[in-house]
Every structure is written in C-alpha cells, then in structure tokens.
Motif scaffolding. Sequence first.
Motif, short mmCIF file in Angstrom:
data_model
loop_
_atom_site.label_atom_id
_atom_site.label_comp_id
_atom_site.label_asym_id
_atom_site.label_seq_id
_atom_site.Cartn_x
_atom_site.Cartn_y
_atom_site.Cartn_z
N SER A 1 7.33 56.45 34.07
CA SER A 1 7.67 57.72 34.71
C SER A 1 6.40 58.29 35.31
CB SER A 1 8.27 58.70 33.69
OG SER A 1 7.35 58.98 32.65
N GLY A 2 6.56 58.99 36.43
CA GLY A 2 5.41 59.56 37.12
C GLY A 2 4.65 58.57 37.96
N VAL A 3 5.18 57.35 38.13
CA VAL A 3 4.52 56.32 38.94
C VAL A 3 5.30 56.17 40.24
CG1 VAL A 3 3.70 53.96 39.07
CG2 VAL A 3 3.80 55.13 36.85
N SER A 4 4.68 56.48 41.36
CA SER A 4 5.37 56.42 42.65
C SER A 4 5.62 54.98 43.05
CB SER A 4 4.54 57.13 43.73
OG SER A 4 3.27 56.54 43.86
N ASN A 5 6.74 54.76 43.75
CA ASN A 5 7.13 53.45 44.28
C ASN A 5 7.20 52.38 43.18
OD1 ASN A 5 7.08 54.51 46.94
ND2 ASN A 5 4.88 54.17 47.05
N PHE A 6 7.66 52.78 42.01
CA PHE A 6 7.79 51.84 40.89
C PHE A 6 9.09 52.15 40.16
CE2 PHE A 6 6.68 49.74 36.88
CZ PHE A 6 6.06 48.60 37.36
N PRO A 7 9.89 51.13 39.80
CA PRO A 7 11.18 51.39 39.16
C PRO A 7 11.01 52.00 37.77
CG PRO A 7 10.68 49.05 39.12
CD PRO A 7 9.65 49.69 40.00
N ASP A 8 12.05 52.70 37.31
CA ASP A 8 12.01 53.28 35.96
C ASP A 8 11.95 52.19 34.89
OD1 ASP A 8 12.22 55.75 37.13
OD2 ASP A 8 14.41 55.85 36.92
N PHE A 9 12.56 51.04 35.18
CA PHE A 9 12.60 49.96 34.20
C PHE A 9 12.57 48.62 34.92
CE2 PHE A 9 15.27 46.83 31.95
CZ PHE A 9 14.56 46.73 30.76
N GLU A 10 11.82 47.67 34.35
CA GLU A 10 11.83 46.32 34.88
C GLU A 10 11.61 45.32 33.75
OE1 GLU A 10 8.72 45.60 37.69
OE2 GLU A 10 7.19 45.36 36.15
N ALA A 11 12.15 44.13 33.94
CA ALA A 11 11.99 43.03 32.98
C ALA A 11 11.51 41.81 33.75
CB ALA A 11 13.31 42.72 32.29
N VAL A 12 10.45 41.18 33.26
CA VAL A 12 9.86 40.03 33.93
C VAL A 12 9.67 38.91 32.92
CG1 VAL A 12 7.92 39.17 35.30
CG2 VAL A 12 8.63 41.56 35.50
N ALA A 13 10.08 37.71 33.28
CA ALA A 13 9.84 36.52 32.46
C ALA A 13 8.70 35.73 33.07
CB ALA A 13 11.10 35.66 32.38
N VAL A 14 7.70 35.42 32.26
CA VAL A 14 6.48 34.79 32.77
C VAL A 14 6.09 33.64 31.85
CG1 VAL A 14 4.02 35.13 33.25
CG2 VAL A 14 5.65 36.94 33.78
N PHE A 15 5.66 32.54 32.46
CA PHE A 15 5.11 31.44 31.67
C PHE A 15 3.83 30.95 32.33
CE2 PHE A 15 4.46 27.11 30.28
CZ PHE A 15 4.58 27.25 28.91
N ASN A 16 2.74 30.95 31.57
CA ASN A 16 1.44 30.56 32.13
C ASN A 16 1.15 31.28 33.44
OD1 ASN A 16 1.02 28.95 29.95
ND2 ASN A 16 1.09 27.02 31.04
N GLU A 17 1.41 32.58 33.44
CA GLU A 17 1.17 33.46 34.59
C GLU A 17 2.09 33.17 35.77
OE1 GLU A 17 -0.75 35.89 33.88
OE2 GLU A 17 -1.27 34.93 31.99
N VAL A 18 3.16 32.42 35.55
CA VAL A 18 4.12 32.13 36.61
C VAL A 18 5.41 32.90 36.35
CG1 VAL A 18 5.49 30.35 37.76
CG2 VAL A 18 3.16 29.85 37.02
N GLY B 1 2.69 63.98 33.83
CA GLY B 1 1.79 62.90 34.21
C GLY B 1 2.44 61.53 34.17
N VAL B 2 1.60 60.52 34.10
CA VAL B 2 2.05 59.13 34.14
C VAL B 2 2.29 58.60 32.73
CG1 VAL B 2 1.41 56.78 34.79
CG2 VAL B 2 0.85 58.68 36.31
N HIS B 3 3.43 57.92 32.55
CA HIS B 3 3.74 57.29 31.27
C HIS B 3 4.24 55.88 31.54
CE1 HIS B 3 3.55 61.28 29.34
NE2 HIS B 3 4.22 61.70 30.40
N VAL B 4 3.59 54.90 30.91
CA VAL B 4 4.01 53.50 31.05
C VAL B 4 4.07 52.89 29.66
CG1 VAL B 4 3.50 51.24 32.02
CG2 VAL B 4 2.94 53.30 33.31
N VAL B 5 5.26 52.49 29.24
CA VAL B 5 5.45 51.82 27.96
C VAL B 5 5.87 50.39 28.25
CG1 VAL B 5 6.76 51.74 25.81
CG2 VAL B 5 6.09 53.94 26.78
#
Length: 358
Positions: free
Chosen positions: A29-46, A106-110
Amino acid sequence: MKGIMLLPLFCHVVFPVKHSLKFYLTASSGVSNFPDFEAVAVFNEVEVAYYDSNIKTTELKQDWMSKLIGEDPQRWERNRLNCMDYHQVFKEETDTFKHRLNRTGGVHVVQQMAGCEWDDETGEINGYQQYGYNGEHFISLDLKTLTWIAPKPQAVTTKHEWDKDESRNEFWKSFVTERCPEKLKKYLNFWKSSQQRTDLPSVSLLQKTPSSPVSCHATGFYPHRAEMFWRKDGEELHEDVEHGEILPNHDGSFQMSVDLNLSSVTPEDWRRYECVFRLSGVNDDIITKLDKAVIRTNWVEKPLDLTIPIITAVAVFIIAAFGVTVYIKKKSERLKLKYFTVSFNVLGALTLDFELMF
C-alpha cells in the motif's frame, strides 16, 4: 487457507543437482503503479508464473509450463479464484503487521516467501516459510519445533498467536517439505522431456545495402544451446565479425545472427566464406555459403535521376529561343516588315496561330 493450494501449480525446476523452488507473495500500500497483491513463482532467479490483483488471472512465463497445465478452462478458473481468496487472507495478515508496528500512513510492503530445496543426488529436502516487512525480516517458521521465530519485538505477539495455531503450522510443514518437493519432482521430469526436443532453424543471408555487413540469421531453433560463426577456408573468423544475442521467438523457439564485414573482401574471394550454425545435441552443422545470389535485401537500386539534365536542357532551350527572338526582331526592324497571322487546322481538331515575320 485454501488459496495456498494454488501455489504448487507454480512449481518450476531446472537442471542443476540441487533444485530450489520459491513463491513470493507481496501485499503493498502507498506504492504507486504497483498492484495491491501479487504472487510470483521463481526458480534460480527465473520467473515461471505470475498473478496480481490487477490482471486477476494466472500468467505462465514458460512454454513448457503452459503445456503441462493444459488448456482446461475450469482449472484456470479455479486458479484465479484461489489467488483472489488468498489475496484476502494475506491482506488480513498485512493489516495485523501494520497495526502491531504502529504504522498507518506511508509505504507498506509485506512479503511472504515459502519454498523448498531438493538435492537429487543425496535426496535431502529443506523447506522455508518466512515473512518480511518493508525489506526487513519479520517472522519465520522453525520446521523442527513448529514454532515461529520473531527477531523483532513487534513480532512477538504474532509469534505467540501462531505458535498456538497447530493446524496452520502443520499445514506449512507439509507444504514445504512434502507437497512442494513432490510437485517439483514431477515438473522436473516433464521439463527434462521437453528439453529433448530439437528444432533446426531456417538460415538466411541478409544485407541492408551493398556496403553493409552480411548478416547470417537463424530462426526457429530449439533449444537455445546453439552457436553460429563465420569461417574462411574452413577456419573460424574472429576479426570483422560481430555476434548477436540469442533471442526468444513468440512460439518458444529462438533466433540469432552473426554479421560479417566484407569491406576489405574482393568479390572473387566471397566463395571462400561460409556461415556455420551448430545446435547442441545435433551432429550435423548447417553450412551456408556466402553467395551474392542468395542474399536477401530490401535495398533497391535507385533509377537514374534525369531532373538536372532536363532542367539544364530547358534552360538552354529558353536562352536559345530568347536569342533567336531578339535576332529576328532586330532583323525585322531593319527590313521594316510587318507581322501577320496565319491560322490553319490540323486534323480538323487543333487550331494553331503562328506569327510569321519576313
């Protein structure tokens, strides 16, 4: 917690001995041009899969993953609903963290990171489940004691609450030490089988203009483990050669190019050059001889520009006509002749008037 069931669909594997799989869930919250929620799957930085609260649908980032999950519309709908449900669960946890940290504006990122590691030689499995707040470690699960570790005083209250929630802790232990590795092994086998596919490219010689380098371009090959180079009389060239990067095509295949500068090469020596494409796992190279007749180009020879000669000829004609006119006028004055006009028809359609001077 049913939204968590989506996470194994994101599993990704790679070829090294130790395979690690991570899922990043982020609420902000409080972060412009960024979604409220996102999920990313990553393996070896891919990155292999992605979801956010704006698009509200799962995006698979790897072609082989799309083929594995298939095109079942009901399955994709379940994925979407699971992500939306977990968005609400994660939002509640985020609001609790903000309250206990006395953060309002302000900005909150969990961020939550859960995952597993599996060594396919030793069989060793490790799992992890932890939370961060604004880039700092907030709380993590000890899988041996099934209790939470709170490095900050503000997380102690959360630790005590979650320590008592045995079903929650058992779920996470099962997820990171059993479910995640099981899916990872399954996907590893599928990934390996997909890597056995080999597609040979089409190779073309391209040139923008007659003075430009000749580009040897290969497209449509798979996998991306390939090399391409120019050689002269059978020897690989390193001077006057520029190698391009291997780039992906929209269909999952790849393309690449290598340029050869011919500014110092005579036309008689072109036959000594050839482009070589080599794909890993394939015995035979694709060799393309440097031949002007097969080079493809958009360059077109400009037609002869006659503008200047025409303008010059018109100017000369006008000057000559003017000189003749002056001469005739002077002559007519001397002879004191009069003008008269003669009209006649040409083919019955055109009437021409001439002023004749004698």
